[in-house]
Design a protein around this motif. Structure first.
Motif, PDB file in Angstrom:
ATOM      1  N   GLN A 145      78.536  65.672  79.419  1.00  0.00           N
ATOM      2  CA  GLN A 145      77.622  66.773  79.738  1.00  0.00           C
ATOM      3  C   GLN A 145      76.397  66.276  80.510  1.00  0.00           C
ATOM      4  OE1 GLN A 145      77.862  68.493  75.455  1.00  0.00           O
ATOM      5  NE2 GLN A 145      77.245  70.216  76.726  1.00  0.00           N
ATOM      6  N   ARG A 146      75.815  65.180  80.068  1.00  0.00           N
ATOM      7  CA  ARG A 146      74.585  64.691  80.695  1.00  0.00           C
ATOM      8  C   ARG A 146      74.841  63.943  82.000  1.00  0.00           C
ATOM      9  NH1 ARG A 146      71.315  61.817  75.686  1.00  0.00           N
ATOM     10  NH2 ARG A 146      71.961  63.270  74.039  1.00  0.00           N
ATOM     11  N   ARG A 167      70.952  69.557  69.315  1.00  0.00           N
ATOM     12  CA  ARG A 167      69.808  68.803  69.848  1.00  0.00           C
ATOM     13  C   ARG A 167      68.748  69.737  70.417  1.00  0.00           C
ATOM     14  NH1 ARG A 167      68.287  66.501  74.940  1.00  0.00           N
ATOM     15  NH2 ARG A 167      70.222  67.166  75.945  1.00  0.00           N
ATOM     16  N   ASP A 218      68.294  61.052  70.254  1.00  0.00           N
ATOM     17  CA  ASP A 218      69.653  60.521  70.102  1.00  0.00           C
ATOM     18  C   ASP A 218      69.793  59.716  68.808  1.00  0.00           C
ATOM     19  OD1 ASP A 218      70.660  61.687  72.348  1.00  0.00           O
ATOM     20  OD2 ASP A 218      70.457  59.933  73.644  1.00  0.00           O
ATOM     21  N   SER A 247      78.631  64.278  74.810  1.00  0.00           N
ATOM     22  CA  SER A 247      77.277  64.315  75.376  1.00  0.00           C
ATOM     23  C   SER A 247      77.206  63.561  76.694  1.00  0.00           C
ATOM     24  CB  SER A 247      76.276  63.701  74.387  1.00  0.00           C
ATOM     25  OG  SER A 247      76.065  64.557  73.294  1.00  0.00           O
ATOM     26  N   GLU A 257      66.190  65.110  81.540  1.00  0.00           N
ATOM     27  CA  GLU A 257      67.614  65.025  81.215  1.00  0.00           C
ATOM     28  C   GLU A 257      68.300  63.926  82.022  1.00  0.00           C
ATOM     29  OE1 GLU A 257      69.443  66.721  78.800  1.00  0.00           O
ATOM     30  OE2 GLU A 257      67.387  67.169  78.173  1.00  0.00           O
ATOM     31  N   PHE A 282      79.318  60.392  70.851  1.00  0.00           N
ATOM     32  CA  PHE A 282      78.517  60.566  72.069  1.00  0.00           C
ATOM     33  C   PHE A 282      79.300  60.806  73.352  1.00  0.00           C
ATOM     34  CE2 PHE A 282      75.369  58.252  69.412  1.00  0.00           C
ATOM     35  CZ  PHE A 282      74.329  59.164  69.510  1.00  0.00           C
ATOM     36  N   VAL A 305      76.915  68.683  69.398  1.00  0.00           N
ATOM     37  CA  VAL A 305      75.717  67.858  69.334  1.00  0.00           C
ATOM     38  C   VAL A 305      74.625  68.330  70.296  1.00  0.00           C
ATOM     39  CG1 VAL A 305      76.584  66.149  70.996  1.00  0.00           C
ATOM     40  CG2 VAL A 305      74.908  65.459  69.282  1.00  0.00           C
ATOM     41  N   GLU A 306      74.996  68.770  71.487  1.00  0.00           N
ATOM     42  CA  GLU A 306      73.971  69.217  72.438  1.00  0.00           C
ATOM     43  C   GLU A 306      73.313  70.528  72.012  1.00  0.00           C
ATOM     44  OE1 GLU A 306      72.799  67.494  75.515  1.00  0.00           O
ATOM     45  OE2 GLU A 306      73.542  66.076  74.023  1.00  0.00           O
ATOM     46  N   LEU A 308      80.017  72.440  78.082  1.00  0.00           N
ATOM     47  CA  LEU A 308      80.446  72.043  76.743  1.00  0.00           C
ATOM     48  C   LEU A 308      81.960  72.129  76.595  1.00  0.00           C
ATOM     49  CD1 LEU A 308      80.085  71.313  73.767  1.00  0.00           C
ATOM     50  CD2 LEU A 308      79.542  73.715  73.300  1.00  0.00           C
TER      51      LEU A 308
END
Length: 442
Positions: free
Chosen positions: A245-246, A40, A47, A242, A394, A239, A36-37, A252
């Motif tokens: 990661q965020r 994106r 989102d 994600s 971010e 999600f 997904v990242e 990843l």
């Protein structure tokens, strides 16, 4: 009565094939949540747009499931599974050729049509392969395909992306085993409908099948529980990588593997032990199996809430609490799925499962990623304005996504309430099903 029920001599061989197909089912549908990242960043998506990737899949999955489920009640279930597996594997490969966001969504909808053929036909087969007192264990083994599919996806997709330098490579590789497995289903021995029941089963066509299914009170509570539980499950699967990661600054590969432990490895324990415990409880109390599921779901909602309260410095505590919460949540499947078999006559089981899945996915699975994605975007902008900033960073995206996931424990708690209410009406509906079968068999 259950002691006179027969188990098919082919039951375990067919169950293994059904398990493998279920594993591929969840492996293929999980790939977008892991990449997904990269998607994106490549297509500059919000989102909400990311969430709609999963929503589009589940919408078409739910709509296609109703006619395909009805077809499984009147046609050859093995051929439906075989052709469905071929279709979703082929469309999975096509996903690797997507050139923009909209083409990606259209192909995912094709995958959804193929996968919609599977669950109603597979669950109907299990009901005819295993007698009632062994179904929870059989369903538990069948549903092991869910966490193992997730584990396999979360543990390999990140590495494949890194090895091939592209998020497209996993789609091509994932399509191969599905097409090969489809061949085996054409040659299985399909049991007669009602073969595992203790009484003879009528083969006459059932009038107004959907109305018949919806006339059962327990089925209403089970359908509502599917809506709320799938809302939570699909939001988490969409999600969680994600979030790691965020919010927790994982790579990843590390985020995918950690998610594999949280929502995958836990399922191996939850479904294996849960199926065995549920069968033992069912032998003592008919409604006890559903009550057991309700208690586990309540515990899950508390544990997931506590996990989300952990700050970014306590990622280990977050992972342990979330993982334990998801482990006990897997008892939903081993308690609810067999209950459907126990309250629905064999000629209507695939239709009942298709109806259940239609609501479960159309109003649950489709809404989960979309609503959480929308809320994440809203909370991201709120965090930006609160900080007095003029651009979304971010850091703000991390805060927005994290806070939006508090919807998960809320919907899991609602699921526990619905399953508890189903346990209150289960015994009378199960007895009514046995009476209907006895009278129709005369």
């Amino acid at each position: 009565m259950e002691s006179s029920a027969k188990q098919s001599k082919h039951a375990w061989r067919i169950l293994i094939l059904l398990f493998l197909a279920n594993l591929l089912n969840f492996f293929d549908r999980t790939i977008p949540a892991i990449i997904v990242e990269p998607i994106r960043h490549e297509w500059d998506l919000s989102d909400l747009q990311l969430g709609f990737v999963g929503s589009a899949f589940t919408i078409i999955y739910a709509i296609a499931g109703l006619p395909l489920g009805r077809l499984a009640d009147i046609g050859s279930r093995k051929r439906i599974i075989a052709w469905g597996l071929t279709v979703w594997s082929a469309f999975t490969a096509l996903n690797g050729y997507a050139w923009n966001y909209f083409s990606f969504i259209l192909v995912r909808m094709g995958v959804g049509i193929g996968e919609a053929s599977y669950a109603p036909a597979a669950n109907s087969l299990i009901g005819d392969l295993f007698p009632a007192h062994r179904r929870a264990r059989a369903v538990g083994i069948f549903m092991l395909g869910l966490p193992l599919g997730l584990v396999l996806a979360f543990f390999t997709i990140g590495a494949l992306v890194k090895a091939f330098g592209s998020w497209r490579a996993p789609f091509f590789i994932a399509s191969i085993p599905g097409i090969l497995l489809a061949v085996f289903f054409f040659f299985i021995h399909e049991p007669e409908r009602g073969a595992a029941e203790a009484v003879s089963v009528s083969t006459e066509k059932v009038d107004r099948p959907i109305r018949r299914v919806l006339s059962i009170r327990t089925m209403w509570w089970i359908i509502l529980s599917g809506l709320t539980f799938n809302f939570a499950a699909y939001a988490v699967n969409s999600f969680l990588v994600s979030l790691l990661q965020r919010f927790y600054h994982f790579t990843l590969v590390k985020a995918a593997m950690t998610t594999g432990f949280i929502v995958g490895i836990t399922g191996l324990v939850g479904l294996t032990a849960g199926g065995w415990i549920a069968d033992k409880i069912h032998q003592r109390s008919e409604k006890g199996r559903l009550f057991f599921g309700a208690v586990n779901l309540f515990a899950s909602s508390i544990l997931v809430w506590l996990a989300l309260m952990q700050s970014e410095e306590f990622v280990l505590a977050f992972s342990l609490l979330f993982g334990l919460g998801w482990l006990v949540s897997y008892n939903y499947y081993t308690c609810v799925y067999p209950a459907i078999q126990d309250i629905i006559v064999p000629r209507l089981r695939a239709t009942a499962m298709a109806l259940y899945f239609a609501v479960m996915y159309l109003l649950g699975g489709a809404m989960g990623p979309a609503v959480v994605g929308w809320l994440s975007d809203y909370l991201t902008r709120s965090a930006m304005m609160k900080a007095g900033a003029t651009e979304i960073s971010e850091q703000f995206r991390a805060i927005g996504l994290h806070d939006s996931l508090y919807l998960i424990p809320v919907t899991v708690f609602m699921t526990s309430i619905f399953v508890f209410l189903a346990s209150k009406t289960f015994s009378s509906d199960a007895n009514q099903m046995k009476q209907d079968m006895t009278s129709s068999g005369r």
